[in-house]
Design an enzyme around this catalytic site. Structure first.
Site, short mmCIF file in Angstrom:
data_model
loop_
_atom_site.label_atom_id
_atom_site.label_comp_id
_atom_site.label_asym_id
_atom_site.label_seq_id
_atom_site.Cartn_x
_atom_site.Cartn_y
_atom_site.Cartn_z
N GLY A 251 0.85 -1.19 0.00
CA GLY A 251 0.00 0.00 0.00
C GLY A 251 0.88 1.23 0.00
N SER A 252 1.13 1.76 1.21
CA SER A 252 1.99 2.95 1.32
C SER A 252 3.39 2.67 0.79
CB SER A 252 2.08 3.40 2.78
OG SER A 252 0.79 3.78 3.23
N GLU B 281 -3.68 8.13 -3.17
CA GLU B 281 -2.57 8.89 -3.77
C GLU B 281 -1.52 9.27 -2.74
OE1 GLU B 281 -3.39 8.72 -7.73
OE2 GLU B 281 -1.90 10.15 -7.05
N HIS C 231 -25.65 21.96 9.46
CA HIS C 231 -27.02 21.57 9.07
C HIS C 231 -27.77 20.93 10.25
CE1 HIS C 231 -25.78 22.17 4.89
NE2 HIS C 231 -27.00 21.90 4.49
N THR D 291 -1.14 8.31 1.54
CA THR D 291 -1.93 8.78 2.69
C THR D 291 -1.32 10.10 3.18
OG1 THR D 291 -0.57 7.70 4.36
CG2 THR D 291 -2.36 6.38 3.40
C1 LIG Z 1 -11.62 3.85 -2.96
C2 LIG Z 1 -10.17 3.60 -3.22
C3 LIG Z 1 -9.65 3.81 -4.49
C4 LIG Z 1 -8.29 3.57 -4.76
N1 LIG Z 1 -7.82 3.70 -6.04
C5 LIG Z 1 -6.56 3.23 -6.33
C6 LIG Z 1 -6.13 3.14 -7.69
O1 LIG Z 1 -6.83 3.52 -8.62
N2 LIG Z 1 -4.89 2.61 -7.91
C7 LIG Z 1 -4.07 2.17 -6.92
O2 LIG Z 1 -2.99 1.68 -7.20
N3 LIG Z 1 -4.47 2.25 -5.62
C8 LIG Z 1 -5.69 2.76 -5.31
N4 LIG Z 1 -6.12 2.82 -4.00
C9 LIG Z 1 -5.21 2.38 -2.93
C10 LIG Z 1 -4.72 3.52 -2.06
O3 LIG Z 1 -3.83 4.34 -2.76
C11 LIG Z 1 -4.12 2.86 -0.79
O4 LIG Z 1 -5.23 2.40 -0.02
C12 LIG Z 1 -3.25 3.80 0.00
O5 LIG Z 1 -2.07 4.06 -0.71
C13 LIG Z 1 -2.89 3.24 1.38
O6 LIG Z 1 -2.42 1.92 1.30
P1 LIG Z 1 -3.06 0.83 2.29
O7 LIG Z 1 -4.53 0.92 2.15
O8 LIG Z 1 -2.43 -0.47 2.00
O9 LIG Z 1 -2.69 1.33 3.75
P2 LIG Z 1 -1.32 1.01 4.56
O10 LIG Z 1 -0.15 1.38 3.72
O11 LIG Z 1 -1.39 -0.36 5.11
O12 LIG Z 1 -1.45 2.06 5.74
C14 LIG Z 1 -2.23 1.85 6.92
C15 LIG Z 1 -2.03 3.07 7.84
O13 LIG Z 1 -0.65 3.14 8.24
C16 LIG Z 1 -0.10 4.40 7.88
N5 LIG Z 1 1.29 4.23 7.44
C17 LIG Z 1 1.77 3.34 6.54
N6 LIG Z 1 3.09 3.51 6.38
C18 LIG Z 1 3.45 4.54 7.21
C19 LIG Z 1 4.68 5.20 7.51
N7 LIG Z 1 5.81 4.86 6.88
N8 LIG Z 1 4.66 6.20 8.42
C20 LIG Z 1 3.51 6.57 9.02
N9 LIG Z 1 2.32 5.98 8.77
C21 LIG Z 1 2.29 4.99 7.88
C22 LIG Z 1 -0.97 4.88 6.71
O14 LIG Z 1 -0.89 6.30 6.57
C23 LIG Z 1 -2.33 4.40 7.13
O15 LIG Z 1 -2.91 5.29 8.05
C24 LIG Z 1 -7.46 3.12 -3.71
C25 LIG Z 1 -7.98 2.91 -2.43
C26 LIG Z 1 -9.32 3.11 -2.20
C27 LIG Z 1 -9.87 2.80 -0.82
#
Ligand SMILES: Cc1cc2nc3c(=O)[nH]c(=O)nc-3n(C[C@H](O)[C@H](O)[C@H](O)COP(=O)(O)OP(=O)(O)OC[C@H]3O[C@@H](n4cnc5c(N)ncnc54)[C@H](O)[C@@H]3O)c2cc1C
Length: 389
Positions: A137-138, A371, A346, A373
């Site tokens: 993810g991130s 895009e 509201h 977090t």
């Molecule tokens: C509706 C929706 C549409 C999306 N569309 C796309 C798309 O079109 N293409 C695509 O590729 N992705 C897409 N995404 C994915 C989105 O970009 C990811 O959900 C996002 O990047 C976060 O990854 P994760 O959900 O795995 O969270 P994680 O990375 O697991 O993070 C969990 C929490 O830990 C925090 N965290 C993680 N690492 C760190 C760090 N190093 N320091 C501090 N805090 C940290 C994060 O900020 C978050 O609060 C979409 C997601 C959703 C829900």
């Protein structure tokens, strides 16, 4: 004119671009906005809205002329994203995702790739940007999707999750790791996967809090054979292409968030000018005026920064990653704050679906997550001030 209207009047647009934005505004008010509540309620993909968008030929605005497009400035594109998202955030992200996915093809594709693939997009095709995986993810470097070179083909195995437009896209910008390169960063590569490729399947659609009319899919790739000519750049160029493309998509998701923020602000102002308690309109209470002053100032400052970043892109700047991070982070925080306060202003009615602010608050939340977090953006911005040893 109020301060926000004066800011809009100062967006750097040519007279033709202003007419284009006005036609998008009319489409947003007459078609996209009126459909929004129904589509949100039914979690139905916004095909009707996309038809309206394609009747205006809006994809052409980000495709070069040589491939069937009619390009406008980046500021004009951002203004259109904001108008569409203000009317329906789901439609806004569906349309802008095509730009996010296809901009790297425009910027890094070869002439034959662009000749073959871009006319599909210029005439209304949908794009997707496929980065995220269950374990990545991130930290995108954790991705496990593999690209195996095999003669004139690349064989793709793996999967992606949370992909906007994932079930409907004509072209996917797909990131994965090149087989045989051990370094997890240097292995990341990127190719264009075309709709209908055998082995590509949609295995799940998300049931979401907001953006319910947009589609968010989990994809599986089972021995998908992609022509080697669909590779962007060389094996291992993926990460640099990813960073360059995020710089262009982050201002776009910020414009989308600011569309939600503007809608929530305008709804709140309209409501508190009408609603009366204790013999006065709500806006006459000084405590409410203080809140409104803070929201209006945050919104105006953030919109000003949006056009600043837009101007940098239009001037050909390439080093604006931190500006884009600041914009994405602040625009999404402002959207969440204003949408939440709009519900509060509201009263109980804001908690019910008869008023748009209920949807806006649900739609705003994801803008702080996708895009990159906002925690990740805070890190990027903070780290940029660290002295180099
Ligand atoms: C509706 C929706 C549409 C999306 N569309 C796309 C798309 O079109 N293409 C695509 O590729 N992705 C897409 N995404 C994915 C989105 O970009 C990811 O959900 C996002 O990047 C976060 O990854 P994760 O959900 O795995 O969270 P994680 O990375 O697991 O993070 C969990 C929490 O830990 C925090 N965290 C993680 N690492 C760190 C760090 N190093 N320091 C501090 N805090 C940290 C994060 O900020 C978050 O609060 C979409 C997601 C959703 C829900």
């Amino acid at each position: 004119m109020n301060v926000l209207e004066r800011l809009d009047a100062a967006i750097p647009l040519s007279s033709e671009e202003r007419m284009l934005v006005d036609s998008v505004k009319a489409l947003a008010e007459n078609v996209i906005g009126p459909n929004a509540a129904r589509l949100d309620h039914a979690a139905e993909f916004p095909w009707d809205n996309l038809r309206g968008i394609n009747e205006l030929g809006l994809n052409a605005m980000f495709v070069p002329e040589a491939y069937g497009g009619a390009p406008v400035s980046y500021c004009a594109y951002l203004a259109c994203v904001r108008e569409i998202s203000k009317a329906c955030a789901s439609t806004g992200i569906t349309w802008s995702t095509t730009f996010h996915g296809m901009k790297p093809l425009i910027d890094f594709g070869t002439e034959p790739q662009k000749q073959r693939l871009l006319p599909r997009i210029a005439t209304g095709g949908l794009g997707a940007l496929a980065i995220t995986e269950p374990t990545a993810g991130s930290d995108a470097t954790g991705m496990r999707t593999r690209f195996f070179p095999d003669g004139d083909s690349i064989v793709v195995n793996g999967g992606k999750t949370f992909i906007s437009n994932g079930d409907v896209a004509d072209l996917y910008l797909l990131f994965g790791k090149w087989d045989g390169i051990d370094d997890p960063k240097k292995a990341i590569s990127v190719l264009i996967l075309e709709k209908g490729t055998p082995g590509l399947s949609v295995i799940r659609l998300e049931d979401k809090m907001g953006h319910r009319a947009s589609s968010t899919a989990t994809l599986a790739f089972d021995n998908c054979r992609v022509p080697r000519t669909n590779l962007l750049g060389a094996p291992g160029d993926g990460l640099s292409i990813l960073f360059a493309s995020l710089n262009k998509s982050r201002p776009s998701v910020a414009a989308h968030a600011l569309g939600i923020a503007r809608a929530a602000f305008e709804d709140a102002v309209a409501y508190i000018n009408e609603r009366r308690q204790s013999g006065r309109t709500i806006i006459e209470f000084q405590g409410i005026q203080f809140l409104l002053a803070d929201l209006a100032t945050e919104l105006a400052q953030c919109e000003g920064w949006l056009w600043h970043v837009g101007r940098l892109v239009d001037a050909g700047e390439t080093d604006f990653g931190i500006e884009a991070s600041m914009l994405k982070m602040r625009a999404s925080d402002v959207a969440m704050r204003i949408a939440t306060e709009a519900v509060q202003l509201h009263g109980g009615y804001g908690y019910c679906k008869d008023y748009r602010v209920e949807r806006l608050m649900r739609d705003a939340k994801i803008t702080q997550i996708w895009e990159g977090t906002n925690q990740i953006h805070r890190q990027l911005i903070g780290r940029s001030f660290m002295r180099k040893a």
